[in-house]
Design a protein around this motif. Structure first.
Motif, PDB file in Angstrom:
ATOM      1  N   SER A  44      91.927 -18.920 -44.522  1.00 55.46           N
ATOM      2  CA  SER A  44      90.713 -18.110 -44.394  1.00 55.46           C
ATOM      3  C   SER A  44      90.952 -16.705 -44.924  1.00 55.46           C
ATOM      4  CB  SER A  44      90.275 -18.031 -42.933  1.00 55.46           C
ATOM      5  OG  SER A  44      89.986 -19.319 -42.457  1.00 55.46           O
ATOM      6  N   LEU A  45      92.177 -16.199 -44.720  1.00 53.82           N
ATOM      7  CA  LEU A  45      92.491 -14.862 -45.225  1.00 53.82           C
ATOM      8  C   LEU A  45      92.492 -14.861 -46.754  1.00 53.82           C
ATOM      9  CD1 LEU A  45      95.206 -14.220 -42.566  1.00 53.82           C
ATOM     10  CD2 LEU A  45      93.092 -12.927 -42.801  1.00 53.82           C
ATOM     11  N   LEU A 106      86.630 -22.199 -38.609  1.00 50.43           N
ATOM     12  CA  LEU A 106      85.188 -22.451 -38.498  1.00 50.43           C
ATOM     13  C   LEU A 106      84.426 -21.136 -38.486  1.00 50.43           C
ATOM     14  CD1 LEU A 106      85.006 -25.269 -35.787  1.00 50.43           C
ATOM     15  CD2 LEU A 106      85.087 -25.494 -38.249  1.00 50.43           C
ATOM     16  N   PHE A 107      84.946 -20.206 -37.687  1.00 50.30           N
ATOM     17  CA  PHE A 107      84.283 -18.913 -37.540  1.00 50.30           C
ATOM     18  C   PHE A 107      84.226 -18.169 -38.874  1.00 50.30           C
ATOM     19  CE2 PHE A 107      84.683 -14.327 -36.782  1.00 50.30           C
ATOM     20  CZ  PHE A 107      83.475 -14.106 -36.146  1.00 50.30           C
ATOM     21  N   PHE A 108      85.360 -18.103 -39.567  1.00 51.28           N
ATOM     22  CA  PHE A 108      85.391 -17.351 -40.822  1.00 51.28           C
ATOM     23  C   PHE A 108      84.514 -18.010 -41.884  1.00 51.28           C
ATOM     24  CE2 PHE A 108      89.530 -15.332 -39.473  1.00 51.28           C
ATOM     25  CZ  PHE A 108      88.989 -14.064 -39.414  1.00 51.28           C
ATOM     26  N   ASN A 109      84.586 -19.340 -41.990  1.00 51.41           N
ATOM     27  CA  ASN A 109      83.766 -20.021 -42.997  1.00 51.41           C
ATOM     28  C   ASN A 109      82.283 -19.734 -42.799  1.00 51.41           C
ATOM     29  OD1 ASN A 109      85.730 -21.182 -44.529  1.00 51.41           O
ATOM     30  ND2 ASN A 109      85.621 -23.191 -43.542  1.00 51.41           N
ATOM     31  N   GLU A 110      81.835 -19.860 -41.556  1.00 54.46           N
ATOM     32  CA  GLU A 110      80.409 -19.682 -41.332  1.00 54.46           C
ATOM     33  C   GLU A 110      80.016 -18.211 -41.410  1.00 54.46           C
ATOM     34  OE1 GLU A 110      79.604 -23.099 -41.949  1.00 54.46           O
ATOM     35  OE2 GLU A 110      77.867 -22.106 -41.101  1.00 54.46           O
ATOM     36  N   SER A 111      80.940 -17.316 -41.039  1.00 56.62           N
ATOM     37  CA  SER A 111      80.630 -15.893 -41.171  1.00 56.62           C
ATOM     38  C   SER A 111      80.456 -15.529 -42.643  1.00 56.62           C
ATOM     39  CB  SER A 111      81.751 -15.028 -40.590  1.00 56.62           C
ATOM     40  OG  SER A 111      81.973 -15.394 -39.263  1.00 56.62           O
TER      41      SER A 111
ATOM     42  N   GLN C 286      78.721 -23.274 -36.222  1.00 57.76           N
ATOM     43  CA  GLN C 286      80.175 -23.167 -36.172  1.00 57.76           C
ATOM     44  C   GLN C 286      80.638 -21.746 -35.868  1.00 57.76           C
ATOM     45  OE1 GLN C 286      81.354 -25.075 -39.822  1.00 57.76           O
ATOM     46  NE2 GLN C 286      81.447 -27.060 -38.825  1.00 57.76           N
ATOM     47  N   VAL C 287      79.755 -20.780 -36.100  1.00 56.31           N
ATOM     48  CA  VAL C 287      80.087 -19.401 -35.730  1.00 56.31           C
ATOM     49  C   VAL C 287      80.241 -19.303 -34.214  1.00 56.31           C
ATOM     50  CG1 VAL C 287      79.170 -17.058 -35.629  1.00 56.31           C
ATOM     51  CG2 VAL C 287      79.027 -18.330 -37.728  1.00 56.31           C
ATOM     52  N   ILE C 288      79.535 -20.165 -33.503  1.00 53.15           N
ATOM     53  CA  ILE C 288      79.659 -20.186 -32.041  1.00 53.15           C
ATOM     54  C   ILE C 288      80.788 -21.114 -31.614  1.00 53.15           C
ATOM     55  CG2 ILE C 288      78.411 -20.544 -29.880  1.00 53.15           C
ATOM     56  CD1 ILE C 288      75.812 -20.419 -31.595  1.00 53.15           C
ATOM     57  N   PHE C 292      84.373 -20.500 -29.420  1.00 53.60           N
ATOM     58  CA  PHE C 292      84.416 -21.271 -28.182  1.00 53.60           C
ATOM     59  C   PHE C 292      85.768 -21.978 -28.044  1.00 53.60           C
ATOM     60  CE2 PHE C 292      83.915 -25.488 -26.236  1.00 53.60           C
ATOM     61  CZ  PHE C 292      83.568 -25.112 -24.953  1.00 53.60           C
ATOM     62  N   LEU C 293      86.224 -22.567 -29.153  1.00 58.74           N
ATOM     63  CA  LEU C 293      87.530 -23.232 -29.123  1.00 58.74           C
ATOM     64  C   LEU C 293      88.632 -22.254 -28.761  1.00 58.74           C
ATOM     65  CD1 LEU C 293      87.580 -25.565 -32.255  1.00 58.74           C
ATOM     66  CD2 LEU C 293      87.376 -26.175 -29.860  1.00 58.74           C
TER      67      LEU C 293
END
Lengths: 307, 398, 316
Positions: A44-45, A106-111, C286-288, C292-293
């Protein structure tokens, strides 16, 4: 139809690919070997580095400024992630680390999708890097030569950093006995944070460098992550030297496999079967290599303890 | 007393009302499965926007019945696409399921729709399986079958006297379909062929070095999505620009703005084949493109055009049934006639309910505003039917 | 020893909900819930099998979805060649998954820790690319399973409801089997080896053989989940063996509570419900889900069941 110049050119391609993998693997292997942290979000980085470089390049119309901007940006992002999330994971098992860093992916991809949209970005090459140079009779893209040189320079810098400097000494000492280093009044936490930031910046650099060759897009991190993991496992976790050898090995084998395996198979198989088997085996080649290396050397080629 | 009478009358009216209008549905529900997340989400966005334009043109109603379109994200995963389709059919209770970019997703979802007795209107995925063996009376396509577009390209190459061709495509089902389609019509020699790792591989240095060494008259590629950009940029960096590049499904209204952003001029003047282009000269297409550009400030792609047609095809079916969505036969009969304003103009449906349509050669050009787009050069195929129709057991009765 | 502690209650409640789900689905006329429940239970069998080696044997396999893929492909390929008898398909699916698990186990169990994670991942990737290259069986398009497994009229897999209860019973059997296995001498050795492999070796236990046996059992059980999944979705696809699918299984195990035998069932149910709910809220779900994970890892060690049983001092 296989000529020596073609083989030479493919070797160059392999080295260029390997050097790029090394930039990613160097950071990951340090983080892995020293902090015993399995960081799936390393890719992700790399993606963030590519996006930031691309964005700044478009703002300023200068690829160089974009490239330079990506380094501190990913360094800072790396440090923030380390302090907020990963610091709590050092003493946890690998499984917890896998899960938490998977969450980060998941967080970085969607952000990224929220910020930049799904389409991805293209980075134009500056004119002075756009041509090709003549290397022993092979016209080779100027930019790929630049990537090779930059990668080798970083490898040299890392060697100097780890072997010759005080930070490097602390890194090595922190890895072998963190309590002892802390007892000597050294802020080991700070060392870890710095190492993580360094690894993040290297990944960011790789991402920024790759922008003008490939396209910058969501998910680019995961594809390269698996390859990077293969590299450091083959090389031996924690070993910069292992990462370097492993990266070049994987780069060259991957490219040569893609380039010549089908031709090779045609010599021994009927052309129909060769056509199917060639690409199939080429895509499995590095995994076969990895399974093979681990079967005979379960700690990789250069286990960190002796290297 | 009077109150009671009013009550009784109203009650009777309430009871009677649903019966009087029972035939007409309260709502036309359409489930639209596409990819909204991740990189390929850019295709889904274009499709969704085109559906919006179609609904604008219909005034949000079909046969006077309000339309609701429910979008679902398949994440390019067959299992997820299947799951979402289950939800659309068994929970949202949609009347039509449409969309589907990817062959493997629609193949996974197909049975759910068919078993529930609903219509499946495929807006993109042109898998040979559904055009052939798996054809079904309730499945229609508003796109094409995979092989048709590269077949048209093969004809182009023959006409242009291309004797030797280098082929690069990803090693997955659609990639192999494209190469097979090309081989059906291309008469020259395939100087070399590389099937690359999908979807991980975005570095094509090895393949390009081989292609250059083979000195072909042309290079043929198929790379959907972001891979196109990577390939073409490396193509020009590798100094291959003197070798003409021919492509299918790679260079479109989604990839061209990105290529222009990176000033990859090598793509200008290259050729590709398709059934449609934003400059297509039909009344519906002109209106669709103009309204799309006005609303979203960019050209729609063929994905969008096909999605627009999907909604229009459904509208024609609902009209034919007078809004009574239980009249499956009436709706099917109307759809088989392809009697609706399509972006491609008048076309017909073959026995497998895939379009029999024209295909064109397109060139990448700059438009009047300096934006890169495609322009139709000539018609390659007239009323072309895909080669898998004969494997479909349905007979054409319309 | 309270039998009715929070942990057991959650497991019982999950089973009760799963048993009653078809009635609810029929009542609200939403057959979708039947589908969702069946999918949950099938993946729960997969997660249960992973937990055997991961939770009790300390073997973190990042390629467990491969056996699901192999089980599914066995059914798919059988059906493709018009061998539809379930009495042939299912045992074959189990046998082939077991054989592959044996080979992969022999290769990967030579390594430890991260190297083990990585080698199982590498073997999984190889299998995945093999699936993509299988042109005859559809490559990445996969295979449509035209005819469901045929059990000569004994069980009708094609009927949604009866298939639901077949899966339900199989899940219960797998849970019972896991419980017996873990509490047997075999299970004790396995757990002992996880805690201190050297000590077990020293007292003369052939640890490798025990671990390999557990690995093969887990692979076989995942193969069963695969055979069920092929009948559930009516198609098979290499995607089923993709590494992110293996990641999903790991998440299910951890979410439910690793090392508690029934944890993965709760985890699989929670995972699918969350995915369903969140993706209904926003396409950017997926941002949530990602954070959460992370929160689960940081603050809910031992997953849902561990979280619930913390008060009564669970054995996790």
């Amino acid at each position: 139809m296989v000529t020596w110049t073609l083989v030479f050119e493919q070797l160059l391609n392999g080295v260029q690919f390997g050097v790029l993998l090394f930039l990613l693997a160097a950071g990951l292997t340090l983080i892995f070997g020293i902090m015993d942290l399995m960081n799936l979000a390393h890719g992700s980085l790399y993606m963030l580095g590519a996006y930031i470089a691309a964005t700044v390049t478009h703002w300023t119309d200068s690829f160089l400024i974009g490239l330079v901007a990506a380094l501190p940006a990913t360094l800072v992002i790396g440090i923030v992630v380390e302090v907020l999330v990963l610091r709590a994971l050092y003493r946890r098992g690998h499984l917890d680390q896998v899960l938490a860093t998977f969450g980060l992916i998941l967080f970085f991809n969607e952000s990224v999708r929220l910020i930049w949209g799904p389409a991805g970005i293209q980075v134009p090459l500056p004119d002075f890097l756009n041509g090709s140079v003549d290397l022993f009779g092979v016209p080779y893209p100027m930019y790929r030569v630049t990537v090779i040189v930059a990668g080798l320079a970083v490898a040299g810098f890392l060697y100097w950093l780890v072997v010759k400097t005080r930070l490097g000494m602390l890194i090595r000492a922190g890895a072998s006995n963190r309590e002892m280093v802390a007892a000597l009044g050294i802020d080991i936490k700070l060392v870890f944070t710095l190492v993580f930031g360094l690894g993040a910046a290297l990944a960011g650099l790789a991402g920024a460098l790759v922008g003008p060759i490939r396209s910058v897009g969501i998910g680019m991190g995961e594809n390269v992550l698996i390859l990077t993991l293969v590299v450091i496992v083959i090389g031996g976790i924690g070993s910069i030297r292992g990462a370097f050898v492993g990266a070049l090995l994987i780069g060259v084998i991957e490219i040569l496999g893609r380039a010549f395996l089908s031709t090779l198979f045609e010599l021994v198989l009927p052309s129909n079967a060769a056509e199917t088997a060639g690409p199939a085996v080429a895509s499995m080649l590095i995994y076969i290599l990895m399974a093979g290396v681990l079967f005979f050397r379960p700690q990789g080629l250069f286990p960190a303890r002796t290297g | 007393m009077r109150k009671a009478a009013i009550c009784m009358v109203s009650a009777l009216a309430l009871l009677a009302a649903p019966q009087a209008f029972a035939a007409k549905a309260e709502k036309v529900k359409i489930g639209f499965v596409t990819t909204l997340s991740g990189g390929p989400g850019v295709i889904g966005k274009d499709m969704r926007q085109s559906v919006e334009i179609a609904l604008d043109h219909l005034g949000g109603k079909m046969a006077g019945v309000p339309v609701e379109v429910i979008f679902e994200d398949d994440q390019v995963k067959p299992e997820v696409g299947k799951q979402k389709t289950e939800k659309l059919v068994h929970k949202d209770k949609v009347d039509f399921v449409s969309g589907f970019i990817w062959s493997h997703v629609v193949l996974a979802a197909r049975k759910t729709v068919v078993d529930a007795g609903k219509f499946l209107i495929i807006s993109n995925a042109g898998t040979s399986q559904i055009a052939g063996r798996l054809c079904h009376e309730n499945i229609f396509s508003t796109a094409w079958q995979n092989d048709q577009v590269p077949m048209a390209m093969g004809e182009v190459l023959n006409k242009r006297g291309v004797k030797s061709l280098y082929v690069v495509a990803p090693n997955y089902a659609a990639g192999r379909d494209m190469v097979n389609g090309l081989s059906r019509t291309f008469k020259g020699k395939i100087a070399g062929k590389d099937m690359t790792k999908w979807p991980d591989q975005t570095d094509f240095s090895a393949e390009l070095a081989k292609a250059r060494a083979a000195k072909p008259d042309g290079v043929f590629i198929f790379y959907p999505g972001a891979h196109t950009n990577a390939f073409i940029r490396q193509y020009s960096q590798a100094g291959m620009t003197r070798t003409p590049l021919y492509s299918v499904f790679s260079i479109d209204s989604l990839s061209l703005p990105r290529l222009q952003e990176a000033n990859t001029t090598a793509v200008l003047g290259t050729y590709n084949t398709q059934f449609w282009s934003p400059d297509m000269d039909t009344e519906t297409s002109r209106k669709f493109v103009a309204d799309y550009k006005k609303k979203f400030k960019s050209y729609p792609s063929h994905y969008g055009a096909q999605s627009y047609d999907s909604i229009m095809l459904i509208a024609s079916a609902v009209e034919a049934a007078g809004g009574d969505l239980s009249k499956m036969d009436a709706m099917r009969d109307r759809m088989r006639k392809a009697d609706f304003p399509s972006v491609r103009g008048k076309f017909t449906y073959g026995n497998n309910q895939f379009p029999i349509q024209d295909f064109f050669l397109r060139e990448v050009v700059k438009d009047a505003d300096g934006n890169w787009t495609t322009k139709i050069v000539q018609k390659i195929y007239e009323k072309h039917q895909d080669p898998f129709a004969e494997k479909c057991k349905m007979k054409k009765t319309w | 020893m309270a039998l009715l502690n929070a942990r057991n209650l959650v497991v019982l409640a999950t089973f009760a909900l799963l048993a009653l789900a078809p009635a609810y689905a029929a009542w609200v006329e939403t057959p979708f819930y039947l589908d969702l429940g069946r999918r949950m239970m099938i993946l729960a069998i997969g997660a249960l099998s992973l937990n055997l080696i991961m939770g009790f044997g300390g073997m973190i396999s990042f390629g467990h979805a491969v056996y699901i893929g192999i089980g599914a492909y066995t059914v798919g390929i059988c059906a493709f060649h018009e061998v539809t008898s379930g009495f042939v398909q299912w045992p074959l699916a189990l046998a082939i998954s077991a054989a592959v698990a044996l080979v992969f186990g022999v290769i990967s169990l030579r390594t430890r820790g991260v190297y083990f994670i990585m080698i199982t991942l590498a073997l999984a990737q190889m299998t995945f690319y093999l699936g993509i290259s299988l042109d005859q069986y559809g490559g990445d398009d996969g295979l449509t399973v035209y005819a469901p497994s045929d059990f000569a009229g004994l069980i009708d897999v094609d009927d949604d409801l009866s298939f639901y209860y077949v899966v339900f019973v199989l899940l219960a059997l797998c849970l019972w089997f896991s419980q017996r296995l873990i509490r047997s001498r075999f299970g004790m050795v396995l757990q002992g080896a996880r805690q201190n492999e050297g000590r077990m070796e020293a007292i003369g236990v052939p640890v490798f053989r025990y671990k390999l046996t557990a690995f093969v059992i887990a692979g076989t059980m995942a193969g069963l989940a695969g055979a069920l999944l092929a009948n559930h979705t009516d198609f098979v696809n290499p995607e089923m063996a993709h590494w992110t699918r293996s990641g999903d299984l790991i998440i299910m195990v951890l979410l439910g509570g690793m090392g508690s035998i029934a944890g993965p069932i709760v985890g699989a149910a929670a995972f699918l419900l969350l995915e369903e709910l969140l993706s209904g809220v926003t396409e950017y779900w997926q941002v949530i889900f990602g954070p959460f994970l992370i929160l689960v890892v940081l603050y809910a060690r031992g997953g849902i069941l561990g979280f619930l049983s913390r008060k009564d001092g669970g054995d996790g």
